[in-house]
Design a protein around this motif. Structure first.
Motif: not given
Length: 237
Positions: A14-21, A25-35, A38-45, A132-133
Motif C-alpha cells: 500500500g505504501d510503496f508498490i501501489w502508491q504512484p508518485g 505529489a497530490d497529497k503533499e500539495a493538497k494535504k487533507h484536501k487530496s482525494i 483517502y484512497i490511500h487510507i482505504l487501500l491500506h484497510g 521499490k521500498p
C-alpha cells in the motif's frame, strides 16, 4: 509472528508498490484536501483485511487504516523540504509500531488463515522489501550527500537503470544468503566495482565516488540483513 509478516506485506504494497508518485505529489500539495489521501487510507484497510484473512480482524483493519491516515496527515503537515528525509523515517517507524501493537492486541485470538504456508508469506515480504521500498529508503537517506555532478548529470544512461540494477543486486544477495553462498556476495560486489570503476575514474569526482560507495554498501547491507532475518523466521516458523 506470521500475522505481523502479513500486515507488513500489506503495508509495503500500500505504501510503496501501489502508491504512484502522482498520489504522493497530490497529497503533499493538497494535504487533507487530496482525494488520493483517502484512497490511500482505504487501500491500506482493504489490503490488511484481505491478507489477514479473517472477518473478525476487520475492526483491527479499520484501526490500522485510520491510524495510517492520521500518521500520514501529521507527516504531510509538518514535513518541509529540508527535513523530508527525517519525516520519511519517522513515518515508517510509526506505521510499523502500529502494526506491532495490533498484533499484540490480537495475539490471544485464533486467526484461521486462508493461506497456511508461512514460508510463502515470509519469502514474499522479504523479496518485496528489497524492491521499490528499499530503493526509496536508500534514495531518501543518501539524498543529502548527492554531489552536484550527480544532480546535474545528463548522460546517455537508461531511464531508472540504476534503480533496477540496485533491485537486482539485492535480490541476488538475498538468494545467495538463503542458499548459503556467502562467497558469491563478494564476487557480485567485485563485479559491480569493476563496471563502476570506469565511470568513477572518468568523473574525477571524489564526492561522486563516496556517494556511490555509500549507496552500494547500504544496498548490500539491507539485502544481507533481510536474508539473515528471513532465514531466522523460517527456522522459527
Amino acid at each position: 509472528m506470521i500475522l505481523f509478516v502479513k500486515l507488513l506485506l500489506a503495508h509495503l504494497l500500500g505504501d510503496f508498490i501501489w502508491q504512484p508518485g502522482t498520489w504522493v505529489a497530490d497529497k503533499e500539495a493538497k494535504k487533507h484536501k487530496s482525494i488520493y489521501l483517502y484512497i490511500h487510507i482505504l487501500l491500506h484497510g482493504i489490503l490488511v483485511a484481505i491478507l489477514a484473512g479473517e472477518i473478525r480482524f476487520i475492526p483491527y483493519a479499520i484501526l490500522i487504516a485510520i491510524t495510517h491516515g492520521i500518521i500520514d496527515l501529521i507527516k504531510l503537515n509538518f514535513q518541509k523540504k529540508k527535513n523530508k528525509r527525517t519525516w520519511f523515517v519517522v513515518d515508517q517507524i510509526a506505521h510499523i509500531l502500529v502494526l506491532i501493537c495490533v498484533v499484540l492486541l490480537y495475539e490471544n485470538k485464533s486467526l484461521p488463515y486462508f493461506w497456511e504456508d508461512n514460508v510463502f508469506w515470509i519469502f514474499a515480504t522479504g523479496i518485496l522489501l528489497l524492491t521499490k521500498p528499499t530503493s526509496i529508503f536508500i534514495k531518501t537517506i543518501i539524498s543529502i550527500w548527492a554531489p552536484e555532478s550527480k544532480i546535474n548529470n545528463q548522460d546517455n544512461s537508461l531511464v531508472a537503470a540504476g534503480n533496477y540494477i540496485g533491485i537486482l543486486e539485492r535480490l541476488f544477495v538475498f538468494g545467495f544468503i538463503l542458499t548459503d553462498h556467502f562467497e558469491a556476495i563478494g564476487f557480485l560486489l567485485a563485479a559491480k566495482s569493476i563496471f563502476r570503476f570506469g565511470d568513477l575514474k572518468e568523473a574525477k569526482d571524489r564526492k561522486l565516488t563516496e556517494y556511490v560507495l555509500i549507496g552500494t554498501l547500504i544496498s548490500f547491507g539491507i539485502a544481507i540483513l533481510a536474508g539473515l532475518l528471513v532465514q531466522l523466521l523460517l527456522k522459527l516458523s
